[in-house]
Design an enzyme around this catalytic site. Structure first.
Site, PDB file in Angstrom:
ATOM      1  N   GLU A  29     -14.063  -1.521   5.912  1.00  0.00           N
ATOM      2  CA  GLU A  29     -13.446  -1.639   7.246  1.00  0.00           C
ATOM      3  C   GLU A  29     -14.335  -1.082   8.351  1.00  0.00           C
ATOM      4  O   GLU A  29     -14.212  -1.495   9.491  1.00  0.00           O
ATOM      5  CB  GLU A  29     -12.047  -1.002   7.282  1.00  0.00           C
ATOM      6  CG  GLU A  29     -12.025   0.499   7.108  1.00  0.00           C
ATOM      7  CD  GLU A  29     -10.607   1.074   7.125  1.00  0.00           C
ATOM      8  OE1 GLU A  29      -9.713   0.506   6.485  1.00  0.00           O
ATOM      9  OE2 GLU A  29     -10.415   2.115   7.785  1.00  0.00           O
TER      10      GLU A  29
ATOM     11  N   HIS B 105      -9.180   6.606   2.268  1.00  0.00           N
ATOM     12  CA  HIS B 105      -9.663   6.903   3.624  1.00  0.00           C
ATOM     13  C   HIS B 105     -10.896   7.806   3.655  1.00  0.00           C
ATOM     14  O   HIS B 105     -10.948   8.798   4.390  1.00  0.00           O
ATOM     15  CB  HIS B 105      -8.522   7.470   4.484  1.00  0.00           C
ATOM     16  CG  HIS B 105      -8.441   6.817   5.825  1.00  0.00           C
ATOM     17  ND1 HIS B 105      -8.701   7.480   6.981  1.00  0.00           N
ATOM     18  CD2 HIS B 105      -8.150   5.554   6.193  1.00  0.00           C
ATOM     19  CE1 HIS B 105      -8.574   6.655   8.015  1.00  0.00           C
ATOM     20  NE2 HIS B 105      -8.242   5.478   7.552  1.00  0.00           N
TER      21      HIS B 105
ATOM     22  N   GLU C  27      -8.850   1.798  -2.085  1.00  0.00           N
ATOM     23  CA  GLU C  27      -9.678   1.516  -0.908  1.00  0.00           C
ATOM     24  C   GLU C  27     -10.425   2.754  -0.427  1.00  0.00           C
ATOM     25  O   GLU C  27      -9.890   3.865  -0.485  1.00  0.00           O
ATOM     26  CB  GLU C  27      -8.743   1.004   0.200  1.00  0.00           C
ATOM     27  CG  GLU C  27      -9.446   0.763   1.500  1.00  0.00           C
ATOM     28  CD  GLU C  27      -8.461   0.490   2.640  1.00  0.00           C
ATOM     29  OE1 GLU C  27      -7.276   0.194   2.369  1.00  0.00           O
ATOM     30  OE2 GLU C  27      -8.881   0.589   3.795  1.00  0.00           O
TER      31      GLU C  27
ATOM     32  N   GLU D  87      -4.433  -7.653   4.767  1.00  0.00           N
ATOM     33  CA  GLU D  87      -3.596  -6.555   5.262  1.00  0.00           C
ATOM     34  C   GLU D  87      -2.818  -7.054   6.476  1.00  0.00           C
ATOM     35  O   GLU D  87      -3.372  -7.695   7.358  1.00  0.00           O
ATOM     36  CB  GLU D  87      -4.485  -5.373   5.663  1.00  0.00           C
ATOM     37  CG  GLU D  87      -3.700  -4.182   6.197  1.00  0.00           C
ATOM     38  CD  GLU D  87      -4.611  -3.005   6.561  1.00  0.00           C
ATOM     39  OE1 GLU D  87      -5.827  -3.205   6.732  1.00  0.00           O
ATOM     40  OE2 GLU D  87      -4.087  -1.882   6.671  1.00  0.00           O
TER      41      GLU D  87
ATOM     42  N   ASP E 177      -5.097   3.760  -0.155  1.00  0.00           N
ATOM     43  CA  ASP E 177      -6.261   3.969   0.709  1.00  0.00           C
ATOM     44  C   ASP E 177      -6.689   5.434   0.641  1.00  0.00           C
ATOM     45  O   ASP E 177      -5.953   6.328   1.073  1.00  0.00           O
ATOM     46  CB  ASP E 177      -5.876   3.596   2.156  1.00  0.00           C
ATOM     47  CG  ASP E 177      -7.082   3.522   3.094  1.00  0.00           C
ATOM     48  OD1 ASP E 177      -8.157   4.030   2.714  1.00  0.00           O
ATOM     49  OD2 ASP E 177      -6.940   2.963   4.199  1.00  0.00           O
TER      50      ASP E 177
ATOM     51  N   ARG F 288     -13.525  -5.432   2.720  1.00  0.00           N
ATOM     52  CA  ARG F 288     -12.498  -5.003   3.680  1.00  0.00           C
ATOM     53  C   ARG F 288     -12.907  -5.209   5.141  1.00  0.00           C
ATOM     54  O   ARG F 288     -12.229  -4.720   6.048  1.00  0.00           O
ATOM     55  CB  ARG F 288     -12.205  -3.507   3.456  1.00  0.00           C
ATOM     56  CG  ARG F 288     -11.412  -3.217   2.224  1.00  0.00           C
ATOM     57  CD  ARG F 288      -9.940  -3.515   2.417  1.00  0.00           C
ATOM     58  NE  ARG F 288      -9.310  -2.596   3.330  1.00  0.00           N
ATOM     59  CZ  ARG F 288      -8.298  -2.930   4.141  1.00  0.00           C
ATOM     60  NH1 ARG F 288      -7.839  -4.150   4.168  1.00  0.00           N
ATOM     61  NH2 ARG F 288      -7.764  -2.014   4.924  1.00  0.00           N
TER      62      ARG F 288
ATOM     63  N   ARG G  79       0.861  -1.187   0.000  1.00  0.00           N
ATOM     64  CA  ARG G  79       0.000   0.000   0.000  1.00  0.00           C
ATOM     65  C   ARG G  79       0.891   1.228   0.000  1.00  0.00           C
ATOM     66  O   ARG G  79       1.820   1.333   0.798  1.00  0.00           O
ATOM     67  CB  ARG G  79      -0.882  -0.024   1.246  1.00  0.00           C
ATOM     68  CG  ARG G  79      -1.933   1.052   1.242  1.00  0.00           C
ATOM     69  CD  ARG G  79      -2.694   1.091   2.540  1.00  0.00           C
ATOM     70  NE  ARG G  79      -2.032   1.935   3.515  1.00  0.00           N
ATOM     71  CZ  ARG G  79      -2.627   2.440   4.601  1.00  0.00           C
ATOM     72  NH1 ARG G  79      -3.900   2.164   4.840  1.00  0.00           N
ATOM     73  NH2 ARG G  79      -1.970   3.193   5.446  1.00  0.00           N
TER      74      ARG G  79
ATOM     75  N   TRP H  22     -11.963  12.033   8.009  1.00  0.00           N
ATOM     76  CA  TRP H  22     -10.551  11.738   8.248  1.00  0.00           C
ATOM     77  C   TRP H  22     -10.174  10.424   7.607  1.00  0.00           C
ATOM     78  O   TRP H  22     -10.852   9.451   7.679  1.00  0.00           O
ATOM     79  CB  TRP H  22     -10.244  11.687   9.746  1.00  0.00           C
ATOM     80  CG  TRP H  22      -8.781  11.436   9.950  1.00  0.00           C
ATOM     81  CD1 TRP H  22      -7.759  12.321   9.791  1.00  0.00           C
ATOM     82  CD2 TRP H  22      -8.156  10.189  10.308  1.00  0.00           C
ATOM     83  NE1 TRP H  22      -6.550  11.719  10.017  1.00  0.00           N
ATOM     84  CE2 TRP H  22      -6.760  10.411  10.332  1.00  0.00           C
ATOM     85  CE3 TRP H  22      -8.649   8.907  10.583  1.00  0.00           C
ATOM     86  CZ2 TRP H  22      -5.848   9.382  10.646  1.00  0.00           C
ATOM     87  CZ3 TRP H  22      -7.751   7.911  10.900  1.00  0.00           C
ATOM     88  CH2 TRP H  22      -6.362   8.146  10.921  1.00  0.00           C
TER      89      TRP H  22
ATOM     90  N   TYR I  71      -2.963  11.084   6.564  1.00  0.00           N
ATOM     91  CA  TYR I  71      -3.251   9.719   6.964  1.00  0.00           C
ATOM     92  C   TYR I  71      -2.287   8.737   6.279  1.00  0.00           C
ATOM     93  O   TYR I  71      -2.070   8.817   5.075  1.00  0.00           O
ATOM     94  CB  TYR I  71      -4.694   9.322   6.589  1.00  0.00           C
ATOM     95  CG  TYR I  71      -4.850   7.834   6.627  1.00  0.00           C
ATOM     96  CD1 TYR I  71      -4.987   7.178   7.849  1.00  0.00           C
ATOM     97  CD2 TYR I  71      -4.744   7.067   5.472  1.00  0.00           C
ATOM     98  CE1 TYR I  71      -5.031   5.811   7.916  1.00  0.00           C
ATOM     99  CE2 TYR I  71      -4.787   5.685   5.529  1.00  0.00           C
ATOM    100  CZ  TYR I  71      -4.929   5.064   6.757  1.00  0.00           C
ATOM    101  OH  TYR I  71      -4.950   3.701   6.816  1.00  0.00           O
TER     102      TYR I  71
END
Ligand code: CS2
Ligand code: MG
Length: 409
Positions: free
Chosen positions: A269, A219, A243, A346, A217, A290, A147, A409, A159
């Site tokens: 996630e 995010h 992601e 991951e 990612d 995820r 990643r 975030w 992040y």
């Protein structure tokens, strides 16, 4: 067999973990992960006050019945607190079942579908040389999928970007939850990010060639249209997945993104139940699930969602940051071993202190992760070690735009 005790252990070796330990009248114990990063004590209280009293006297063998009982009898369903608590019970009961059977949990889920789990590591850099070093470091560590997160000119903290260069020989110990009384404020500018990122991936591809699997990612920070544009812009660099390109609660967003790009999409996630993801799977709007065993209600629902996803050729990409404890990681490793539609796991690696608290049978050889063949989950809690580390309040950071508006975030 009967459950005679269920204890909630909160420990903070390098970060906070909430663990449920279930004990039977025959002295068999099982562990479950109930860690909800930044909101840990809410799950500890939910377990202690409302779940533990319901477990005492139950037969630990009836995993599905216990899951349904906790889910349905609570009336208030879903949500991260409830589902992390149910997950911990589910994992602990699978652990007990494995120990009673003398088998690792993946055997009980159908046996091994592979030699081990392909994993991805995390690389980041504040500039290209630092990023390239970090990618090399991950490759040397055995990862063939990486990643890539990068700083963006004009944005101060970002992040997934380590605050310091990775010291040679040391793994990137990623710790976004900071032990501060209030969440740390960071800044964000989507246009700057969208301008900068494709150039970084172009440079990484040129440097490392076509073979290396690259992931990114987002995010949860983009609108559907911005995500669609990023997906298109990244197509020449052949990402393994993009992601969380948009905030996960807006499921419709993925439809728009999908219409515009062939960059594979991974999401889930922050999902807690099949109802958060079923349409994304059945409409084939995503490529990778995820979800994490800990936040999705445990091993039982994770196995079910993956069997459902198999119908649509959607694969797993379970969430494995360091805030999923070694118990939660083990739980999803067993699912990953058993299912046919495994994709990628991951793997961030826990700190040495964490590994001293949670003694694990896992192995990581040539990029392949394996939960080991100890009966159950393959994780034991060293309670003496755990007791050394008291809970410490910690918060994830949050974002504000230049004009002061709070952003995802
Ligand atoms: C993340 C996490 O691993 C990932 O993909 O998005 O680092 C996430 O930020 C944390 O788990 C939040 O607790
Ligand atoms: Mg993520």
């Amino acid at each position: 067999m009967k459950i005679v005790a269920a204890d909630v252990v909160v420990t903070s070796p390098t970060r906070n973990f909430v663990t449920l330990k279930v004990t039977t009248d025959e002295g068999v114990t099982g562990l479950g992960d109930a860690t909800l990063n930044g909101r840990e004590l809410s799950v500890a209280a939910y377990l202690k006050e409302h779940v533990v009293p319901l477990l005492l006297g139950r037969d630990p063998a009836n995993i599905e019945d216990t899951w349904q009982f906790l889910y349905r009898s609570g009336y208030w369903r879903r949500g991260p607190v409830t589902m992390a608590a149910i997950a911990a019970v589910d994992m602990a009961l699978w652990d007990i079942k494995g120990k009673v059977a003398g088998m690792p949990v993946y055997q009980l889920l159908g046996g091994a579908s592979r030699r081990g789990l392909s994993t991805y590591g995390h690389a980041s850099g504040r500039d290209l040389p630092e990023l390239f070093d970090s990618i090399r470091h991950e490759k040397e560590h055995g990862f063939s999928a990486i990643r890539v997160q990068t700083s963006v000119p004009g944005i101060k903290a970002l992040y997934g970007v380590a605050a310091q260069a990775q010291a040679s020989g040391e793994r990137y110990d990623y710790e976004p939850a900071q032990r501060t009384a209030l969440p740390v404020e960071e800044d964000w500018d989507t246009r700057a990010y969208l301008r900068h990122l494709p150039g970084v991936f172009e440079a990484v591809r040129n440097e490392f060639g076509p073979d290396l699997a690259l992931l990114h990612d987002g995010h949860h920070r983009m609108t559907p249209l911005q995500a669609a544009r990023l997906g298109k812009d990244l197509e020449p660099y052949d990402l393994f997945w993009l992601e969380d390109c948009t905030p996960a609660e807006n499921q419709e967003a993925l439809r728009l993104v999908r219409q515009h790009t062939t960059t594979p999409l991974a999401i889930g996630e922050v999902f807690n139940s099949i109802y958060d993801i079923k349409d994304l799977i059945s409409e084939q709007l995503i490529d990778y699930v995820r979800c994490a065993s800990t936040h999705f209600g445990g091993i039982s629902p994770l196995k079910k969602v993956m069997d459902f996803a198999a119908v649509y050729q959607v694969k797993s990409g379970f969430h494995g940051p360091t805030d999923v404890s070694p118990v939660g990681l083990a739980a999803q490793m067993h699912v990953g071993m058993a299912i046919h539609n495994f994709g990628l796991q991951e793997y961030m690696e826990h700190s040495e202190r964490t590994n001293a608290v949670f003694e694990q049978s896992l192995t990581f050889v040539d990029g392949l992760l394996h939960p080991g063949d100890n009966p159950g989950l393959g994780v034991e809690l060293n309670e003496e070690e755990a007791a050394k580390y008291e809970y410490q309040p910690a918060y994830l950071p949050y974002n504000r735009l230049a004009d002061g508006t709070v952003h995802d975030w």
